[in-house]
Design a protein around this motif. Structure first.
Motif, mmCIF file in Angstrom:
data_model
loop_
_atom_site.group_PDB
_atom_site.id
_atom_site.type_symbol
_atom_site.label_atom_id
_atom_site.label_comp_id
_atom_site.label_asym_id
_atom_site.label_seq_id
_atom_site.Cartn_x
_atom_site.Cartn_y
_atom_site.Cartn_z
ATOM 1 N N ASP A 1 18.371 -3.918 -27.444
ATOM 2 C CA ASP A 1 16.983 -3.939 -27.941
ATOM 3 C C ASP A 1 16.872 -3.541 -29.413
ATOM 4 O OD1 ASP A 1 15.764 -4.757 -25.605
ATOM 5 O OD2 ASP A 1 15.178 -2.750 -24.955
ATOM 6 N N HIS B 1 6.888 4.346 -30.520
ATOM 7 C CA HIS B 1 6.803 5.458 -29.548
ATOM 8 C C HIS B 1 7.999 5.660 -28.618
ATOM 9 C CE1 HIS B 1 4.435 2.609 -26.596
ATOM 10 N NE2 HIS B 1 5.451 2.014 -27.166
ATOM 11 N N HIS B 2 8.997 4.732 -28.666
ATOM 12 C CA HIS B 2 10.161 4.916 -27.771
ATOM 13 C C HIS B 2 11.354 5.589 -28.459
ATOM 14 C CE1 HIS B 2 8.066 2.372 -24.979
ATOM 15 N NE2 HIS B 2 8.166 1.286 -25.730
ATOM 16 N N ASP C 1 -0.797 1.113 -25.804
ATOM 17 C CA ASP C 1 0.220 0.063 -25.751
ATOM 18 C C ASP C 1 0.543 -0.201 -24.275
ATOM 19 O OD1 ASP C 1 2.685 -1.089 -27.665
ATOM 20 O OD2 ASP C 1 3.342 -0.659 -25.607
ATOM 21 N N ASP D 1 0.230 -5.421 -26.943
ATOM 22 C CA ASP D 1 0.934 -6.223 -25.938
ATOM 23 C C ASP D 1 0.199 -6.270 -24.596
ATOM 24 O OD1 ASP D 1 1.580 -3.552 -25.908
ATOM 25 O OD2 ASP D 1 3.752 -3.817 -25.917
ATOM 26 N N TYR E 1 3.300 -9.043 -29.285
ATOM 27 C CA TYR E 1 4.309 -10.093 -29.470
ATOM 28 C C TYR E 1 3.697 -11.475 -29.674
ATOM 29 C CZ TYR E 1 6.680 -5.925 -28.451
ATOM 30 O OH TYR E 1 7.083 -4.614 -28.545
HETATM 31 N N1 V1S Z 1 9.785 -5.888 -21.681
HETATM 32 C C1 V1S Z 1 10.661 -6.153 -22.343
HETATM 33 C C2 V1S Z 1 11.777 -6.370 -23.156
HETATM 34 N N2 V1S Z 1 12.184 -7.552 -23.706
HETATM 35 C C3 V1S Z 1 13.313 -7.258 -24.377
HETATM 36 C C4 V1S Z 1 14.133 -8.187 -25.148
HETATM 37 C C5 V1S Z 1 13.832 -9.538 -25.119
HETATM 38 C C6 V1S Z 1 14.614 -10.409 -25.860
HETATM 39 C C7 V1S Z 1 15.664 -9.917 -26.607
HETATM 40 F F1 V1S Z 1 16.428 -10.746 -27.333
HETATM 41 C C8 V1S Z 1 15.943 -8.567 -26.641
HETATM 42 C C9 V1S Z 1 15.160 -7.712 -25.897
HETATM 43 N N3 V1S Z 1 13.549 -5.947 -24.289
HETATM 44 C C10 V1S Z 1 12.624 -5.386 -23.548
HETATM 45 C C11 V1S Z 1 12.506 -3.945 -23.221
HETATM 46 C C12 V1S Z 1 11.983 -3.141 -24.402
HETATM 47 C C13 V1S Z 1 10.523 -3.299 -24.631
HETATM 48 C C14 V1S Z 1 10.091 -2.484 -25.834
HETATM 49 C C15 V1S Z 1 8.599 -2.470 -26.048
HETATM 50 C C16 V1S Z 1 8.243 -1.857 -27.372
HETATM 51 C C17 V1S Z 1 6.783 -1.558 -27.544
HETATM 52 O O1 V1S Z 1 5.978 -2.669 -27.255
HETATM 53 O O2 V1S Z 1 6.344 -0.511 -26.696
HETATM 54 C C18 V1S Z 1 6.461 -1.237 -29.003
HETATM 55 C C19 V1S Z 1 7.011 -0.055 -29.589
HETATM 56 N N4 V1S Z 1 13.819 -3.453 -22.887
HETATM 57 C C20 V1S Z 1 14.300 -3.522 -21.624
HETATM 58 O O3 V1S Z 1 13.649 -3.991 -20.705
HETATM 59 C C21 V1S Z 1 15.709 -3.002 -21.443
HETATM 60 C C22 V1S Z 1 16.762 -3.842 -21.113
HETATM 61 C C23 V1S Z 1 16.302 -2.891 -20.142
HETATM 62 C C24 V1S Z 1 16.532 -5.314 -20.881
HETATM 63 C C25 V1S Z 1 16.751 -6.091 -22.181
HETATM 64 N N5 V1S Z 1 18.133 -5.869 -22.697
HETATM 65 C C26 V1S Z 1 18.342 -6.650 -23.901
HETATM 66 C C27 V1S Z 1 18.350 -4.416 -22.944
HETATM 67 C C28 V1S Z 1 18.127 -3.617 -21.684
#
Ligand code: V1S
Ligand code: CA
Ligand code: ZN
Length: 384
Positions: A95, A136-137, A172, A261, A300
């Protein structure tokens, strides 16, 4: 404090971060490429920035980052040439992959929120906005969920130098996990997060049962929500839960994280909020007339996020809903930004961003009553 209010009415201008370099640097990251620049150019083309004092951004120093982040993490994020093992340990993969200019990006994201916090603390402004912030993460020793630096924690720590009690509100779609964790034991920061909560949904924390620990008991308020969360439910939850905490806690300052989002048109497709539905939350928070820091967050669908932050910026400048909805997409946007509105016929507002989509709100009366009664009980235990 009346002297504070007098200053506000005399100056009459909220503060806002718009910075050509920050906008470019903050636009360059992988998760929201181009978003900051789109938001800034829309605000400038609509001349909304003229109702604000533009705040100079001082990039954060390594020492400032270390007020929350570990020395190990700050070194990893600022220095090039780290081993795969270190990057993995620091969450700088998946991520949050490293990218050219990461060091400048991290310093500007943190610096923009710190600059806004300091501007508020100067007493010249009642409200400051930083749409570049809201990461925030970000954990003490690891990047997480597209967040390489936790400007929210850094901003709240800075504001705590002047404000005794801070209320943090996070709308969010995702749980504000690292901010809640940072202040889990504190009674000086009340963290309220509304978030989508489901098996396997990131970050997986934010259960209703979690309510803080030790001196911080009842100072964490999680509002886990189901699919289809719409404007009506948002209004209800804001009134019954968020305002309930506000009245009981009587914070001296407020930090609002306005991630977009949860909009109906976001690619997450979880919630069903409209632009005015989310933007009007800002009006309610601003009406409390406390020193308020407004931050960005996720979002997004870049054009609808830009619309929502434009709407919210207009709200903070004192415009009514009717005046905002009368705004039109400015033709003097650059070609690069103008084309992003092509699919909507070059309009600022349309049916979906004004009203949401046809979607069942699974947060029915019975579920909302359960959330409300749990929180009412805890609100009763909070002391101002
Ligand atoms: N939901 C969701 C999501 N989508 C992705 C992602 C999608 C495409 C990519 F090329 C790379 C990553 N990652 C996630 C989430 C993180 C979401 C962050 C939100 C941030 C915010 O809106 O709150 C603003 C600050 N990550 C995961 O779900 C983790 C994984 C568990 C799945 C994805 N892989 C790439 C890492 C592990
Ligand atoms: Ca949230
Ligand atoms: Zn999010």
């Amino acid at each position: 404090d009346t002297s504070f209010e007098t200053v506000q009415y005399t100056v009459g201008m909220p503060g806002i971060c718009i910075h050509p370099l920050a906008s470019k640097v903050c636009s360059g990251r992988p998760s929201n490429e181009g978003r900051a620049a789109l938001v800034d150019s829309l605000l400038v083309a609509l001349q909304l920035h003229k109702s604000y004092k533009l705040i100079p951004i001082t990039p954060a120093t390594a020492a400032e980052l270390q007020r929350y982040h570990s020395l190990e993490y700050v070194s990893a994020v600022l220095k090039k040439g780290q081993s795969e093992k270190t990057l993995d340990k620091m969450g700088l993969i998946h991520d949050c992959p490293i990218f050219p200019g990461l060091d400048a990006y991290v310093k500007l994201v943190a610096g923009s929120t710190l600059s806004c916090a300091r501007q508020l603390m100067s007493g010249q402004h009642q409200l400051c906005i930083n749409w570049y912030g809201g990461r925030h993460h970000g954990k003490r020793s690891a990047a997480s969920g597209f967040c390489y630096v936790n400007d929210v924690v850094l901003g709240i720590q800075e504001m705590r130098k002047q404000y005794q009690k801070i209320m943090y509100i996070d709308v969010d779609l995702h749980h504000g996990d690292a901010v809640s964790a940072a202040f889990l034991h504190s009674k000086n920061v009340l963290c309220v997060s509304l978030h989508h909560y489901d098996t396997g949904f990131f970050p997986g924390t934010g259960a209703l049962s979690d309510c803080g620990s030790g001196p911080g008991e009842y100072h964490t308020a999680n509002v886990p929500l189901r699919k289809g969360f719409g404007d009506q439910s948002l209004d209800r939850v804001f009134h019954s839960i968020v305002e309930g905490y506000y009245e009981a806690y009587q914070p001296t300052a407020v930090v609002l994280l306005l991630g977009c989002d949860g909009l109906a048109t976001d690619e997450h497709k979880k919630w069903n909020l409209s632009v005015p539905g989310l933007g009007e939350i800002v009006r309610k928070v601003a009406s409390w007339k406390k020193p308020t820091l407004v931050l960005g967050g996720g979002g997004y669908n870049h054009t609808d996020t830009a619309r929502c932050w434009t709407y919210s910026t207009a709200v903070c400048s004192g415009m009514t809903k009717e005046e905002i909805l009368a705004l039109e997409l400015p033709s003097k946007l650059s070609e690069k930004h103008l084309v992003q509105f092509e699919t909507d016929g070059y309009t600022l507002w349309n049916d979906e961003n004004l009203r949401g989509r046809t979607m069942v709100d699974e947060n029915d009366d019975e579920y909302l009553k359960e959330l409300e009664s749990t929180h009412q009980e805890r609100i009763g235990k909070l002391r101002p």
